[in-house]
Enzyme design. Structure first.
Site, PDB file in Angstrom:
ATOM      1  N   ASP A  30       0.819  -1.216   0.000  1.00 12.72           N
ATOM      2  CA  ASP A  30       0.000   0.000   0.000  1.00 12.72           C
ATOM      3  C   ASP A  30       0.855   1.268   0.000  1.00 12.72           C
ATOM      4  O   ASP A  30       1.958   1.282   0.543  1.00 12.72           O
ATOM      5  CB  ASP A  30      -0.909  -0.022   1.250  1.00 12.72           C
ATOM      6  CG  ASP A  30      -2.023   0.993   1.162  1.00 12.72           C
ATOM      7  OD1 ASP A  30      -2.412   1.373   0.040  1.00 12.72           O
ATOM      8  OD2 ASP A  30      -2.511   1.408   2.227  1.00 12.72           O
ATOM      9  N   ASN A  32       1.202   3.418  -2.949  1.00 12.94           N
ATOM     10  CA  ASN A  32       1.702   3.830  -4.266  1.00 12.94           C
ATOM     11  C   ASN A  32       1.170   5.202  -4.676  1.00 12.94           C
ATOM     12  O   ASN A  32       1.911   6.035  -5.201  1.00 12.94           O
ATOM     13  CB  ASN A  32       1.265   2.829  -5.349  1.00 12.94           C
ATOM     14  CG  ASN A  32       1.846   1.451  -5.147  1.00 12.94           C
ATOM     15  OD1 ASN A  32       2.747   1.268  -4.348  1.00 12.94           O
ATOM     16  ND2 ASN A  32       1.328   0.476  -5.889  1.00 12.94           N
ATOM     17  N   ARG A  43      -0.972   8.917 -10.234  1.00 18.19           N
ATOM     18  CA  ARG A  43      -0.967   7.729  -9.374  1.00 18.19           C
ATOM     19  C   ARG A  43      -0.350   6.520 -10.066  1.00 18.19           C
ATOM     20  O   ARG A  43       0.304   5.685  -9.441  1.00 18.19           O
ATOM     21  CB  ARG A  43      -2.399   7.404  -8.913  1.00 18.19           C
ATOM     22  CG  ARG A  43      -2.971   8.428  -7.943  1.00 18.19           C
ATOM     23  CD  ARG A  43      -4.421   8.084  -7.588  1.00 18.19           C
ATOM     24  NE  ARG A  43      -4.515   6.770  -6.977  1.00 18.19           N
ATOM     25  CZ  ARG A  43      -4.359   6.531  -5.664  1.00 18.19           C
ATOM     26  NH1 ARG A  43      -4.142   7.519  -4.832  1.00 18.19           N
ATOM     27  NH2 ARG A  43      -4.452   5.304  -5.196  1.00 18.19           N
ATOM     28  N   HIS A  47       2.251   3.249  -9.044  1.00 15.89           N
ATOM     29  CA  HIS A  47       2.051   1.809  -9.250  1.00 15.89           C
ATOM     30  C   HIS A  47       3.253   1.198  -9.973  1.00 15.89           C
ATOM     31  O   HIS A  47       3.671   0.086  -9.670  1.00 15.89           O
ATOM     32  CB  HIS A  47       0.757   1.545 -10.022  1.00 15.89           C
ATOM     33  CG  HIS A  47      -0.472   1.955  -9.268  1.00 15.89           C
ATOM     34  ND1 HIS A  47      -0.673   1.627  -7.949  1.00 15.89           N
ATOM     35  CD2 HIS A  47      -1.566   2.686  -9.632  1.00 15.89           C
ATOM     36  CE1 HIS A  47      -1.833   2.133  -7.537  1.00 15.89           C
ATOM     37  NE2 HIS A  47      -2.376   2.783  -8.539  1.00 15.89           N
ATOM     38  N   SER A  75      -7.468  -5.476  -4.844  1.00 20.32           N
ATOM     39  CA  SER A  75      -8.562  -6.027  -4.043  1.00 20.32           C
ATOM     40  C   SER A  75      -9.866  -6.033  -4.837  1.00 20.32           C
ATOM     41  O   SER A  75      -9.990  -5.352  -5.865  1.00 20.32           O
ATOM     42  CB  SER A  75      -8.741  -5.200  -2.761  1.00 20.32           C
ATOM     43  OG  SER A  75      -9.407  -3.984  -3.046  1.00 20.32           O
ATOM     44  N   THR A  76     -10.844  -6.778  -4.324  1.00 17.83           N
ATOM     45  CA  THR A  76     -12.173  -6.794  -4.963  1.00 17.83           C
ATOM     46  C   THR A  76     -12.808  -5.397  -4.914  1.00 17.83           C
ATOM     47  O   THR A  76     -13.717  -5.109  -5.674  1.00 17.83           O
ATOM     48  CB  THR A  76     -13.109  -7.810  -4.267  1.00 17.83           C
ATOM     49  OG1 THR A  76     -12.990  -7.651  -2.843  1.00 17.83           O
ATOM     50  CG2 THR A  76     -12.769  -9.244  -4.623  1.00 17.83           C
ATOM     51  N   GLU A  77     -12.313  -4.561  -4.002  1.00 21.39           N
ATOM     52  CA  GLU A  77     -12.866  -3.199  -3.879  1.00 21.39           C
ATOM     53  C   GLU A  77     -12.129  -2.191  -4.758  1.00 21.39           C
ATOM     54  O   GLU A  77     -12.609  -1.071  -4.954  1.00 21.39           O
ATOM     55  CB  GLU A  77     -12.797  -2.728  -2.412  1.00 21.39           C
ATOM     56  CG  GLU A  77     -13.803  -3.365  -1.474  1.00 21.39           C
ATOM     57  CD  GLU A  77     -13.460  -4.815  -1.119  1.00 21.39           C
ATOM     58  OE1 GLU A  77     -14.375  -5.638  -1.088  1.00 21.39           O
ATOM     59  OE2 GLU A  77     -12.279  -5.128  -0.892  1.00 21.39           O
ATOM     60  N   ASN A  78     -10.951  -2.567  -5.263  1.00 18.82           N
ATOM     61  CA  ASN A  78     -10.160  -1.595  -6.032  1.00 18.82           C
ATOM     62  C   ASN A  78     -10.760  -1.266  -7.404  1.00 18.82           C
ATOM     63  O   ASN A  78     -10.367  -0.286  -8.032  1.00 18.82           O
ATOM     64  CB  ASN A  78      -8.702  -2.076  -6.201  1.00 18.82           C
ATOM     65  CG  ASN A  78      -7.880  -1.986  -4.929  1.00 18.82           C
ATOM     66  OD1 ASN A  78      -6.985  -2.792  -4.687  1.00 18.82           O
ATOM     67  ND2 ASN A  78      -8.153  -0.994  -4.099  1.00 18.82           N
ATOM     68  N   TRP A  79     -11.751  -2.060  -7.849  1.00 25.57           N
ATOM     69  CA  TRP A  79     -12.430  -1.743  -9.119  1.00 25.57           C
ATOM     70  C   TRP A  79     -13.158  -0.419  -9.051  1.00 25.57           C
ATOM     71  O   TRP A  79     -13.489   0.156 -10.081  1.00 25.57           O
ATOM     72  CB  TRP A  79     -13.440  -2.837  -9.491  1.00 25.57           C
ATOM     73  CG  TRP A  79     -12.841  -4.186  -9.732  1.00 25.57           C
ATOM     74  CD1 TRP A  79     -12.913  -5.259  -8.889  1.00 25.57           C
ATOM     75  CD2 TRP A  79     -12.093  -4.631 -10.878  1.00 25.57           C
ATOM     76  NE1 TRP A  79     -12.251  -6.339  -9.440  1.00 25.57           N
ATOM     77  CE2 TRP A  79     -11.740  -5.979 -10.663  1.00 25.57           C
ATOM     78  CE3 TRP A  79     -11.682  -4.008 -12.061  1.00 25.57           C
ATOM     79  CZ2 TRP A  79     -11.002  -6.734 -11.574  1.00 25.57           C
ATOM     80  CZ3 TRP A  79     -10.945  -4.759 -12.977  1.00 25.57           C
ATOM     81  CH2 TRP A  79     -10.607  -6.103 -12.728  1.00 25.57           C
ATOM     82  N   ARG A 204      -5.134  -1.010   9.180  1.00 21.46           N
ATOM     83  CA  ARG A 204      -6.323  -1.816   8.885  1.00 21.46           C
ATOM     84  C   ARG A 204      -5.959  -2.973   7.963  1.00 21.46           C
ATOM     85  O   ARG A 204      -4.928  -2.979   7.304  1.00 21.46           O
ATOM     86  CB  ARG A 204      -7.458  -0.969   8.305  1.00 21.46           C
ATOM     87  CG  ARG A 204      -7.108  -0.223   7.044  1.00 21.46           C
ATOM     88  CD  ARG A 204      -8.322   0.527   6.490  1.00 21.46           C
ATOM     89  NE  ARG A 204      -7.886   1.430   5.440  1.00 21.46           N
ATOM     90  CZ  ARG A 204      -7.598   2.718   5.604  1.00 21.46           C
ATOM     91  NH1 ARG A 204      -7.726   3.276   6.795  1.00 21.46           N
ATOM     92  NH2 ARG A 204      -7.183   3.458   4.590  1.00 21.46           N
TER      93      ARG A 204
HETATM   94  C1  IPE Z   1      -5.438  -2.607   0.109  1.00 17.27           C
HETATM   95  O1  IPE Z   1      -5.129  -1.281  -0.101  1.00 17.27           O
HETATM   96  C2  IPE Z   1      -5.397  -3.341  -1.186  1.00 17.27           C
HETATM   97  C3  IPE Z   1      -4.076  -3.455  -1.806  1.00 17.27           C
HETATM   98  C4  IPE Z   1      -2.948  -2.993  -1.343  1.00 17.27           C
HETATM   99  C5  IPE Z   1      -4.060  -4.157  -3.052  1.00 17.27           C
HETATM  100  P1  IPE Z   1      -6.250  -0.166  -0.324  1.00 17.27           P
HETATM  101  O2  IPE Z   1      -5.537   1.108  -0.548  1.00 17.27           O
HETATM  102  O3  IPE Z   1      -7.200  -0.593  -1.366  1.00 17.27           O
HETATM  103  O4  IPE Z   1      -7.012  -0.182   1.073  1.00 17.27           O
HETATM  104  P2  IPE Z   1      -7.799   0.978   1.824  1.00 17.27           P
HETATM  105  O5  IPE Z   1      -8.764   1.561   0.846  1.00 17.27           O
HETATM  106  O6  IPE Z   1      -6.786   1.980   2.273  1.00 17.27           O
HETATM  107  O7  IPE Z   1      -8.440   0.292   2.982  1.00 17.27           O
HETATM  108  C1  IPE Z   2      -1.666   0.179  -3.323  1.00 20.76           C
HETATM  109  O1  IPE Z   2      -1.421   1.537  -3.336  1.00 20.76           O
HETATM  110  C2  IPE Z   2      -1.935  -0.386  -4.697  1.00 20.76           C
HETATM  111  C3  IPE Z   2      -3.321  -0.810  -4.923  1.00 20.76           C
HETATM  112  C4  IPE Z   2      -4.260  -0.784  -4.049  1.00 20.76           C
HETATM  113  C5  IPE Z   2      -3.643  -1.294  -6.242  1.00 20.76           C
HETATM  114  P1  IPE Z   2      -2.593   2.599  -3.338  1.00 20.76           P
HETATM  115  O2  IPE Z   2      -2.963   2.889  -4.756  1.00 20.76           O
HETATM  116  O3  IPE Z   2      -3.704   2.172  -2.472  1.00 20.76           O
HETATM  117  O4  IPE Z   2      -1.875   3.853  -2.725  1.00 20.76           O
HETATM  118  P2  IPE Z   2      -2.480   4.892  -1.688  1.00 20.76           P
HETATM  119  O5  IPE Z   2      -2.928   4.093  -0.511  1.00 20.76           O
HETATM  120  O6  IPE Z   2      -3.607   5.574  -2.381  1.00 20.76           O
HETATM  121  O7  IPE Z   2      -1.342   5.797  -1.375  1.00 20.76           O
HETATM  122 MG    MG Z   3      -4.093   2.437  -0.503  1.00 22.75          MG
END
Ligand code: IPE
Ligand code: IPE
Ligand code: MG
Length: 250
Positions: A30, A32, A43, A47, A75-79, A204
């Site tokens: 997490d 990136n 962003r 990545h 994650s399933t929520e990242n969509w 978390r």
């Molecule tokens: C968790 O990070 C998922 C991954 C690192 C792939 P997120 O950035 O999606 O989680 P939240 O939104 O901070 O909980």
């Molecule tokens: C984790 O980095 C990568 C993915 C969840 C795909 P984030 O993209 O969540 O980076 P932050 O948390 O927004 O800095």
């Molecule tokens: Mg994140």
């Protein structure tokens, strides 16, 4: 005392060989986006950097003798992120699956994907399967890449499969116990993670290995994933080695 101190990488490697290593490490990769934002970059640049860190840390874990590494990549929520960010991530996954993962051949790494593959394009799904099949006979570290992974989704899938097996007479409902449930998860047959590291300072779990992490040690690091180094990995491993795991006992 040099225990938490910074020493040269070569020394640290030998230090690390002296401590009790976790068999299974999970990493929530997490930070990136914040890394890129701090630099005024899009962003997706974060990545790209994060993907380089993934490669370095995976190699390092394999070198020092970690047996299982699970990295949370999507994650399933990242969509729900903006379309251009999701698109950039899919392109990055494709180039990694085409090129970088074949690099792991020299390290003897077994590549597996955990999560719902059907959410990805047929092209990506084929690349995932190809990587799994071509690495299956290796005998080094098992690398689980969690993509379109959500632990609730994983548990729902397990419950459905267990119900179907009971309905079809393949399974006696009386035999359902916690080992059986573990065996219906994506990580079937693997030990639970001993250590989960979350860089980026967030406290978390974000739907990562909810079942498997019942007695996992957590280490939160105040470093964004693209900045995470092998020294940070050593630090997390040393913190882990000092923990007193009791599993509810005394
Ligand atoms: C968790 O990070 C998922 C991954 C690192 C792939 P997120 O950035 O999606 O989680 P939240 O939104 O901070 O909980
Ligand atoms: C984790 O980095 C990568 C993915 C969840 C795909 P984030 O993209 O969540 O980076 P932050 O948390 O927004 O800095
Ligand atoms: Mg994140």
């Amino acid at each position: 005392m040099a225990f938490f101190g910074k020493s040269k990488k070569t020394d640290e490697k030998s230090d690390i060989s002296q401590i009790i290593l976790p068999a299974h490490v999970g990493i929530i990769m997490d930070g990136n986006g914040r890394w890129a934002k701090k630099r005024g970059l899009p962003r997706k640049a974060g990545h790209r950097e994060g993907a380089k860190t993934f490669r370095t840390i995976t190699r390092y874990c394999s070198d020092i003798g970690i047996k299982y590494l699970t990295v949370y990549a999507f994650s399933t929520e990242n969509w729900k992120r903006p379309e251009d960010e999701v698109g950039a991530l899919m392109r990055l996954f494709k180039s990694y699956l085409e090129e970088a993962l074949s690099d792991f051949k020299d390290d003897d790494i077994v590549v597996r994907f955990i999560g719902d593959k059907s959410g990805f394009s047929p092209e990506l799904q084929a690349l995932m399967t190809e990587n799994e099949e071509s690495s299956a006979s290796r005998d080094g570290m098992v690398l689980n890449i969690a993509m379109n992974y959500g632990s609730r989704d994983e548990i729902v899938r397990a419950v459905k499969n267990i119900s179907a097996d009971v309905r079809d007479g393949k399974l006696d409902a009386e035999k359902i116990d916690s080992d059986l449930i573990s065996g219906y998860l994506y990580t079937a047959g693997q030990p639970d993670p001993d250590l989960i590291i979350r860089p980026s300072g967030e406290y978390r779990i974000s739907n990562f290995m909810l079942w498997q992490a019942a007695y996992t040690e957590f280490v939160i690091m105040n470093k964004l994933w693209p900045d995470f180094t092998t020294d940070d990995m050593d630090e997390a491993l040393r913190i882990y080695a000092q923990r007193n795991r009791r599993y509810g006992g005394v």
